[in-house]
Design a protein around this motif. Structure first.
Motif, PDB file in Angstrom:
ATOM      1  N   GLY A 114       0.889  -1.040  -0.012  1.00 64.33           N
ATOM      2  CA  GLY A 114       0.078   0.016   0.165  1.00 64.33           C
ATOM      3  C   GLY A 114       0.866   1.317  -0.102  1.00 64.33           C
ATOM      4  O   GLY A 114       2.100   1.197  -0.128  1.00 64.33           O
ATOM      5  N   LEU A 115       0.305   2.578   0.271  1.00 68.84           N
ATOM      6  CA  LEU A 115       0.831   3.729   0.141  1.00 68.84           C
ATOM      7  C   LEU A 115       0.321   4.458   1.191  1.00 68.84           C
ATOM      8  O   LEU A 115      -0.829   4.623   1.566  1.00 68.84           O
ATOM      9  CB  LEU A 115       0.399   4.274  -1.090  1.00 68.84           C
ATOM     10  N   TYR A 116       1.471   5.031   2.072  1.00 68.60           N
ATOM     11  CA  TYR A 116       1.087   6.111   3.349  1.00 68.60           C
ATOM     12  C   TYR A 116       1.760   7.453   2.769  1.00 68.60           C
ATOM     13  O   TYR A 116       2.781   7.416   2.394  1.00 68.60           O
ATOM     14  CB  TYR A 116       1.459   5.496   4.456  1.00 68.60           C
ATOM     15  N   HIS A 117       0.848   8.546   3.111  1.00 74.43           N
ATOM     16  CA  HIS A 117       1.522   9.898   3.028  1.00 74.43           C
ATOM     17  C   HIS A 117       2.099  10.154   4.482  1.00 74.43           C
ATOM     18  O   HIS A 117       1.196  10.000   5.426  1.00 74.43           O
ATOM     19  CB  HIS A 117       0.573  10.967   2.370  1.00 74.43           C
ATOM     20  N   VAL A 118       3.188  10.559   4.691  1.00 77.49           N
ATOM     21  CA  VAL A 118       3.737  10.650   6.004  1.00 77.49           C
ATOM     22  C   VAL A 118       4.444  11.863   6.245  1.00 77.49           C
ATOM     23  O   VAL A 118       5.128  12.410   5.389  1.00 77.49           O
ATOM     24  CB  VAL A 118       4.613   9.507   6.284  1.00 77.49           C
ATOM     25  N   ASP A 119       3.660  12.563   7.304  1.00 73.86           N
ATOM     26  CA  ASP A 119       4.227  13.973   7.353  1.00 73.86           C
ATOM     27  C   ASP A 119       5.776  14.129   8.408  1.00 73.86           C
ATOM     28  O   ASP A 119       5.804  14.338   9.581  1.00 73.86           O
ATOM     29  CB  ASP A 119       3.330  15.018   8.009  1.00 73.86           C
ATOM     30  N   CYS A 120       6.711  13.638   7.518  1.00 73.19           N
ATOM     31  CA  CYS A 120       8.031  13.742   8.134  1.00 73.19           C
ATOM     32  C   CYS A 120       9.036  13.582   7.043  1.00 73.19           C
ATOM     33  O   CYS A 120       8.934  13.235   5.905  1.00 73.19           O
ATOM     34  CB  CYS A 120       8.403  12.604   9.108  1.00 73.19           C
ATOM     35  N   ASP A 121      10.206  14.187   7.369  1.00 70.23           N
ATOM     36  CA  ASP A 121      11.477  13.933   6.678  1.00 70.23           C
ATOM     37  C   ASP A 121      11.685  12.473   6.188  1.00 70.23           C
ATOM     38  O   ASP A 121      11.826  11.600   7.202  1.00 70.23           O
ATOM     39  CB  ASP A 121      12.800  14.474   7.532  1.00 70.23           C
ATOM     40  N   TYR A 122      11.899  12.014   5.191  1.00 64.22           N
ATOM     41  CA  TYR A 122      12.072  10.728   4.802  1.00 64.22           C
ATOM     42  C   TYR A 122      13.267  10.057   5.518  1.00 64.22           C
ATOM     43  O   TYR A 122      13.195   8.722   5.695  1.00 64.22           O
ATOM     44  CB  TYR A 122      12.388  10.506   3.245  1.00 64.22           C
ATOM     45  N   ARG A 123      14.137  11.000   5.783  1.00 64.40           N
ATOM     46  CA  ARG A 123      15.477  10.111   6.525  1.00 64.40           C
ATOM     47  C   ARG A 123      15.026   9.695   8.036  1.00 64.40           C
ATOM     48  O   ARG A 123      15.587   8.742   8.575  1.00 64.40           O
ATOM     49  CB  ARG A 123      16.521  11.241   6.649  1.00 64.40           C
ATOM     50  N   LEU A 124      13.859  10.287   8.545  1.00 62.21           N
ATOM     51  CA  LEU A 124      13.253   9.810   9.898  1.00 62.21           C
ATOM     52  C   LEU A 124      13.005   8.379   9.738  1.00 62.21           C
ATOM     53  O   LEU A 124      12.889   7.432  10.337  1.00 62.21           O
ATOM     54  CB  LEU A 124      12.595  10.695  10.460  1.00 62.21           C
ATOM     55  N   MET A 125      12.365   8.007   8.577  1.00 64.74           N
ATOM     56  CA  MET A 125      11.871   6.536   8.220  1.00 64.74           C
ATOM     57  C   MET A 125      12.962   5.809   7.791  1.00 64.74           C
ATOM     58  O   MET A 125      12.986   4.382   8.347  1.00 64.74           O
ATOM     59  CB  MET A 125      10.922   6.580   7.043  1.00 64.74           C
ATOM     60  N   VAL A 126      14.038   6.284   7.245  1.00 63.44           N
ATOM     61  CA  VAL A 126      15.362   5.490   7.338  1.00 63.44           C
ATOM     62  C   VAL A 126      15.788   5.178   8.458  1.00 63.44           C
ATOM     63  O   VAL A 126      16.076   3.700   8.652  1.00 63.44           O
ATOM     64  CB  VAL A 126      16.343   6.307   6.417  1.00 63.44           C
ATOM     65  N   ASP A 127      15.863   5.961   9.451  1.00 72.34           N
ATOM     66  CA  ASP A 127      16.424   5.653  10.725  1.00 72.34           C
ATOM     67  C   ASP A 127      15.541   4.451  11.437  1.00 72.34           C
ATOM     68  O   ASP A 127      15.942   3.614  11.939  1.00 72.34           O
ATOM     69  CB  ASP A 127      16.197   6.916  11.759  1.00 72.34           C
ATOM     70  N   ASN A 128      14.303   4.747  11.422  1.00 76.26           N
ATOM     71  CA  ASN A 128      13.126   3.931  12.040  1.00 76.26           C
ATOM     72  C   ASN A 128      13.404   2.382  11.462  1.00 76.26           C
ATOM     73  O   ASN A 128      13.328   1.377  12.084  1.00 76.26           O
ATOM     74  CB  ASN A 128      11.727   4.328  11.542  1.00 76.26           C
ATOM     75  N   LEU A 129      13.372   2.280  10.048  1.00 74.86           N
ATOM     76  CA  LEU A 129      13.566   1.091   9.198  1.00 74.86           C
ATOM     77  C   LEU A 129      14.947   0.256   9.465  1.00 74.86           C
ATOM     78  O   LEU A 129      15.095  -0.957   9.476  1.00 74.86           O
ATOM     79  CB  LEU A 129      13.025   1.039   7.975  1.00 74.86           C
ATOM     80  N   MET A 130      15.908   0.937   9.645  1.00 74.81           N
ATOM     81  CA  MET A 130      17.430   0.482   9.974  1.00 74.81           C
ATOM     82  C   MET A 130      17.711   0.161  11.246  1.00 74.81           C
ATOM     83  O   MET A 130      18.591  -0.317  11.657  1.00 74.81           O
ATOM     84  CB  MET A 130      18.281   1.325   9.276  1.00 74.81           C
ATOM     85  N   ASP A 131      16.871   0.460  12.246  1.00 72.43           N
ATOM     86  CA  ASP A 131      16.838   0.105  13.705  1.00 72.43           C
ATOM     87  C   ASP A 131      15.456  -0.496  14.342  1.00 72.43           C
ATOM     88  O   ASP A 131      14.479   0.517  14.635  1.00 72.43           O
ATOM     89  CB  ASP A 131      17.126   1.202  14.641  1.00 72.43           C
ATOM     90  N   LEU A 132      15.400  -1.930  14.234  1.00 75.47           N
ATOM     91  CA  LEU A 132      13.904  -2.433  14.389  1.00 75.47           C
ATOM     92  C   LEU A 132      13.782  -2.394  16.142  1.00 75.47           C
ATOM     93  O   LEU A 132      12.875  -3.274  16.586  1.00 75.47           O
ATOM     94  CB  LEU A 132      14.023  -3.910  13.805  1.00 75.47           C
ATOM     95  N   THR A 133      14.770  -2.105  17.026  1.00 76.21           N
ATOM     96  CA  THR A 133      14.698  -1.985  18.331  1.00 76.21           C
ATOM     97  C   THR A 133      13.292  -1.537  18.796  1.00 76.21           C
ATOM     98  O   THR A 133      12.907  -2.012  19.806  1.00 76.21           O
ATOM     99  CB  THR A 133      15.884  -1.375  19.040  1.00 76.21           C
ATOM    100  N   HIS A 134      12.861  -0.576  17.782  1.00 78.88           N
ATOM    101  CA  HIS A 134      11.443   0.108  18.272  1.00 78.88           C
ATOM    102  C   HIS A 134      10.664  -0.758  18.535  1.00 78.88           C
ATOM    103  O   HIS A 134       9.222  -0.374  18.749  1.00 78.88           O
ATOM    104  CB  HIS A 134      11.170   1.273  17.370  1.00 78.88           C
ATOM    105  N   GLU A 135      10.531  -2.035  17.684  1.00 80.54           N
ATOM    106  CA  GLU A 135       9.233  -2.900  17.551  1.00 80.54           C
ATOM    107  C   GLU A 135       8.978  -3.439  18.902  1.00 80.54           C
ATOM    108  O   GLU A 135       7.594  -3.489  19.058  1.00 80.54           O
ATOM    109  CB  GLU A 135       9.826  -4.136  16.768  1.00 80.54           C
ATOM    110  N   THR A 136       9.683  -3.411  19.838  1.00 82.94           N
ATOM    111  CA  THR A 136       9.203  -3.878  21.075  1.00 82.94           C
ATOM    112  C   THR A 136       8.385  -3.184  22.011  1.00 82.94           C
ATOM    113  O   THR A 136       7.270  -3.437  22.464  1.00 82.94           O
ATOM    114  CB  THR A 136      10.554  -4.133  22.016  1.00 82.94           C
ATOM    115  N   TYR A 137       8.264  -1.854  21.452  1.00 78.22           N
ATOM    116  CA  TYR A 137       7.687  -0.883  22.295  1.00 78.22           C
ATOM    117  C   TYR A 137       6.431  -0.203  21.066  1.00 78.22           C
ATOM    118  O   TYR A 137       5.139  -0.046  21.664  1.00 78.22           O
ATOM    119  CB  TYR A 137       8.522   0.360  22.614  1.00 78.22           C
ATOM    120  N   VAL A 138       6.760  -0.029  19.860  1.00 77.94           N
ATOM    121  CA  VAL A 138       5.809   0.605  19.120  1.00 77.94           C
ATOM    122  C   VAL A 138       4.779  -0.675  18.803  1.00 77.94           C
ATOM    123  O   VAL A 138       3.511  -0.203  18.306  1.00 77.94           O
ATOM    124  CB  VAL A 138       6.443   1.185  17.827  1.00 77.94           C
ATOM    125  N   HIS A 139       5.275  -1.816  18.105  1.00 72.24           N
ATOM    126  CA  HIS A 139       4.496  -2.975  17.787  1.00 72.24           C
ATOM    127  C   HIS A 139       4.294  -4.201  18.856  1.00 72.24           C
ATOM    128  O   HIS A 139       4.288  -5.103  18.487  1.00 72.24           O
ATOM    129  CB  HIS A 139       5.165  -3.204  16.507  1.00 72.24           C
TER     130      HIS A 139
END
Length: 350
Positions: free
Chosen positions: A136-161
Motif C-alpha cells: 500500500g501507500l501512506y503519506h507521512v508528514d516527516c523527513d524521509y530520513r526519519l523513516m530510514v532511521d526507523n527501518l534500519m533500527d528495528l529495536t523500536h518494535e518491542t515498544y511501538v508494535h
C-alpha cells in the motif's frame, strides 16, 4: 536535502489508469498519465497558458487536456492545441524521465541526460510466479530520513508494535551493522524464542505450528536514496533459521520505498513479498492488513517526532549503538548529495 539524480517510486499503475495524477516529489509538482501508446508520461504540473494544475484536467485519446481552457499537451512537454487558439509557439514545459517496472512507476527528478533505466533498483521477487506481493501507500508528514532511521533500527518494535511483531528478545539480542559497497546492512537473529502474533499467523498461513519455539531473523538492506528491503521470518527452532527448508519456515521481504515530497513530508510505498502459499489471495490480504496496522503505528510516532524536531531545530540528538544503521545510511545519502553538488557547477558551465 534529497538526491535528485536517482530513481524514485512515484506511484503505482492503478493510480493513473483512467485519469492524470498530480504528485509532489522532491519538491517538484509532477503530473503522471498514460499517453496514446499506453506508456506513462510525466510533466511539470503547470499549464503554460495560465498556470493551472494539469493534473486537474483529463486524458483524452492519450493526450493530457488542461481542465481550465482545454489546452492539450504532448508527452514531451510541447503544447499541441487549444480550441480556437494558436499555441504552437508556446515554450515546452519540463518533462521527466519515467519508467514503469516491477509494478511501480519510477521517476527521475534530476538531470534527464543522466537518467539510465538500468539503474533502477532490481527487485528479484517482482514478476516472479514463485512470489506473492501485497502492499500500500501512506503519506507521512516527516523527513524521509526519519523513516530510514526507523527501518534500519528495528529495536523500536518491542515498544511501538508490542501487539504484533514486537517481543522482548529484540532488545536482548545485539544487532550488527556493516556498509557493503553502496548498501548498509543490519542483521539480528533471535534463536529459540516464541513467535509474536504477526508471525504466529504467518506460521499458520504456511501450515506450520504456531506454539513451538522458532528462530527469527531480521536483515535490513538500505540502498540510497530510500530503498529498504528487509528479509524477515521465522523457522521452527533448530531447523536452520533463515536457511531452513521452505516447509519449516515462513520467509518474506518487507518492501519499503521512501519518496521525499518536501523536506518534512514523504510518500511511503510499503508491502511484503513472500515465497510461501503464493496463490492464497486471502493470505495476501491478511498479511497486507496486518502490515498496514504496523506501519500506521510507525507513522503516528514519526509524525509526532517531526513536529517535535520542527519545534526544536537546534536541539542535538543523542546516538546509541542501535542507531548505527541509520547513521551509516545517512552517510551514504550525504555522499550522494555531495557528488551531485560537486557536479552541478560543471553541468551549468557546459
Amino acid at each position: 536535502m534529497f538526491p535528485r539524480n536517482t530513481w524514485y517510486v512515484a506511484c503505482t499503475p492503478d493510480e493513473i489508469d483512467e485519469k492524470p495524477l498530480g504528485r509532489q516529489i522532491c519538491g517538484e509538482h509532477i503530473v503522471f498519465y498514460r499517453a496514446d501508446d499506453g506508456q506513462v508520461a510525466a510533466l511539470e504540473d503547470f499549464c503554460p497558458h495560465r498556470g493551472a494544475r494539469l493534473s486537474l484536467g483529463s486524458v483524452c485519446e492519450g493526450k493530457l487536456v488542461c481542465g481550465y481552457h482545454g489546452l492539450t499537451m504532448g508527452c514531451d512537454g510541447k503544447t499541441i492545441s487549444m480550441p480556437g487558439q494558436r499555441v504552437g509557439g508556446f515554450p515546452k514545459i519540463r518533462s521527466f524521465p519515467v519508467v514503469e517496472r516491477y509494478g511501480f512507476i519510477w521517476v527521475w527528478t534530476g538531470d534527464a541526460a543522466l537518467a539510465d533505466p538500468a539503474a533502477i533498483h532490481h527487485l528479484e521477487w517482482a514478476d516472479n510466479p514463485e512470489w506473492a506481493y501485497g502492499g500500500g501507500l501512506y503519506h507521512v508528514d516527516c523527513d524521509y530520513r526519519l523513516m530510514v532511521d526507523n527501518l534500519m533500527d528495528l529495536t523500536h518494535e518491542t515498544y511501538v508494535h508490542s501487539t504484533s511483531i514486537g517481543q522482548k528478545e529484540i532488545d536482548e539480542t545485539p544487532v550488527s551493522t556493516k556498509t557493503e559497497g553502496e548498501q548498509v546492512v543490519t542483521r539480528r537473529t533471535m534463536e529459540n524464542v516464541m513467535a509474536p502474533p504477526f508471525w504466529r499467523a504467518n506460521l499458520r498461513g504456511n501450515h506450520l505450528p504456531d506454539d513451538q519455539p522458532v528462530d527469527r531473523w531480521q536483515v535490513c538492506r538500505f540502498t540510497p536514496p530510500g530503498h529498504i528491503m528487509i528479509e524477515v521470518g521465522v523457522a521452527l527452532a533448530g531447523k536452520g533459521g533463515i536457511d531452513a527448508p521452505a516447509d519449516q519456515k515462513v520467509y518474506s521481504i518487507v518492501v519499503d520505498f521512501l519518496t521525499p515530497e518536501t523536506e518534512t513530508s514523504m510518500w511511503y510505498f510499503w508491502g511484503m513479498a513472500r515465497n510461501f502459499n503464493v496463490k492464497d489471495k486471502a493470505l495476501t490480504a491478511q498479511i497486507r492488513d496486518g502490515q498496514a496496522k504496523v506501519f500506521a503505528e510507525d507513522t503516528a510516532v514519526l509524525e509526532a517526532q517531526q513536529r517535535n524536531l520542527s519545534l526544536h531545530p537546534t536541539r542535538k540528538l543523542l546516538l546509541l549503538n542501535i542507531d548505527a544503521g541509520g547513521v551509516q545510511s545517512r552517510k551514504l545519502l550525504d555522499k550522494m548529495l555531495a557528488a551531485e553538488q560537486a557536479a552541478a557547477p560543471v553541468a551549468q558551465a557546459a
